[in-house]
Design an enzyme around this catalytic site. Structure first.
Site, mmCIF file in Angstrom:
data_model
loop_
_atom_site.group_PDB
_atom_site.id
_atom_site.type_symbol
_atom_site.label_atom_id
_atom_site.label_comp_id
_atom_site.label_asym_id
_atom_site.label_seq_id
_atom_site.Cartn_x
_atom_site.Cartn_y
_atom_site.Cartn_z
ATOM 1 N N GLY A 173 43.065 42.661 28.404
ATOM 2 C CA GLY A 173 43.895 41.687 27.703
ATOM 3 C C GLY A 173 44.963 41.054 28.581
ATOM 4 C CG LEU B 262 42.594 37.555 27.892
ATOM 5 C CD1 LEU B 262 41.588 36.921 26.933
ATOM 6 C CD2 LEU B 262 41.900 38.586 28.781
ATOM 7 C CG HIS C 247 41.354 38.053 32.289
ATOM 8 N ND1 HIS C 247 42.723 38.037 32.297
ATOM 9 C CD2 HIS C 247 40.991 39.324 32.599
ATOM 10 C CE1 HIS C 247 43.180 39.246 32.590
ATOM 11 N NE2 HIS C 247 42.155 40.042 32.789
ATOM 12 C CD GLN D 155 41.295 51.083 33.567
ATOM 13 O OE1 GLN D 155 40.310 51.016 32.830
ATOM 14 N NE2 GLN D 155 41.583 50.107 34.410
ATOM 15 C CG ASP E 52 40.719 44.360 39.832
ATOM 16 O OD1 ASP E 52 41.724 44.976 40.193
ATOM 17 O OD2 ASP E 52 40.748 43.479 38.957
HETATM 18 O O1 PAF Z 1 39.581 45.207 35.332
HETATM 19 C C1 PAF Z 1 39.963 45.611 34.208
HETATM 20 O O2 PAF Z 1 40.611 44.884 33.447
HETATM 21 C C2 PAF Z 1 39.633 47.019 33.759
HETATM 22 O O3 PAF Z 1 39.658 47.907 34.830
HETATM 23 C C3 PAF Z 1 38.293 47.121 32.997
HETATM 24 C C4 PAF Z 1 37.117 46.728 33.870
HETATM 25 C C5 PAF Z 1 38.338 46.233 31.755
HETATM 26 C C6 PAF Z 1 38.070 48.567 32.537
HETATM 27 O O4 PAF Z 1 39.097 49.011 31.723
#
Ligand code: PAF
Length: 280
Positions: A31, A33, A37, A61, A150
């Site tokens: 989110g 965004l 995104h 995470q 990423d």
């Molecule tokens: O890149 C992200 O926003 C997150 O690491 C993901 C891939 C949605 C997993 O939670």
């Protein structure tokens, strides 16, 4: 756009689409965004019959002292952007549904998770790989879209999909940048005005590295010294790592080539930013 929060409802929409041979494009997000995104959403929209986006701030995470509680949220703004971009379904699972009582199963992608962010954020990629595989099992995408900002995450997910024979095409999309070159990130919202100006040093140092490589310099040490020197000129910048690695294995290379990746994690004040660039 329909909003789905239940796993059974999401699965039945996915099964229905699959039974009609419709391609599902999936953009998993946490989110808040931004245009990065939205570039994934646009690509998904152009390549698939059905587009699903998810918003889930995945607790597994985040490390114990990280920004899980502070992570920026704007559900109404996000919903509006996704609807305008032509997303068919927004999946909004609850944490308790994805990680119910007694939850104990995790995905560990070994070597590629270890360096770079894996060493500064132990357990981070275990959380990412686990939630992404769970989302893949629920959404059953034909194609899934991830940003190259990423880069290590993308490599971890590619490895997981290949090793576990997951039936999805993983598509990496270019980093989207602000006008001054700063890579778009939800975490940029943490920066104050002075930090925001200093944050441009990440992109500038990467461009500097690329210019050196194109002028014939291949010593990773010499290129990295210049990168570190550029970032260190910013008073609030603290380098977490600055490495030149093989873009497939993510292991350090002494001699750079066109497939080498310069990868950075830098704290500007309290905000940890990452960025990267392939030298070639
Ligand atoms: O890149 C992200 O926003 C997150 O690491 C993901 C891939 C949605 C997993 O939670």
């Amino acid at each position: 756009m329909i909003t789905i929060s239940g796993i059974p409802e999401m699965k039945s929409l996915a099964n229905e689409a699959r039974s009609q041979n419709l391609a599902i494009g999936f953009v998993p997000t946490m989110g808040y965004l931004h245009d990065g995104h939205m570039s994934l959403v646009q690509r998904a929209r152009s390549e698939n019959d059905v587009v699903v986006a998810s918003i889930f701030v995945n607790p597994t995470q985040f490390g114990p002292n990280e920004d899980l509680e502070l992570y920026p949220r704007d559900m109404e703004g996000d919903r509006h952007k996704l609807q305008t971009a032509g997303v068919d379904a927004l999946f909004l699972p609850e944490s308790g549904q994805l990680y119910g009582p007694g939850y104990q199963t995790y995905v560990i992608v070994e070597t590629v998770s270890l360096p770079l962010c894996g060493s500064s954020r132990p357990g981070h990629f275990k959380g990412v790989a686990t939630v992404v595989l769970k989302l893949f099992n629920i959404v059953r995408p034909t194609r899934a879209y991830f940003g190259q900002k990423d880069f290590q995450q993308l490599q971890v997910i590619r490895r997981m999909v290949s090793d576990l024979n997951v039936d999805v095409s993983v598509i990496g999309c270019p980093t989207v940048r602000e006008a001054d070159g700063l890579a778009m990130s939800s975490r940029n919202s943490y920066l104050d005005v002075s930090e925001r100006k200093q944050a441009v040093a990440l992109n500038q140092s990467l461009l500097f590295a690329k210019t050196m490589f194109h002028s014939g310099e291949t010593s990773s040490r010499i290129i990295l010294d210049a990168v570190v020197d550029r970032i260190s000129r910013e008073p609030d910048a603290r380098i977490d790592y600055a490495r030149i690695v093989d873009s497939h294995t993510l292991s350090d290379v002494d001699q750079s080539d066109s497939a080498s990746l310069v990868a950075l994690a830098v704290r500007i004040g309290k905000t940890r930013l990452i960025d990267n660039m392939i030298l070639g």
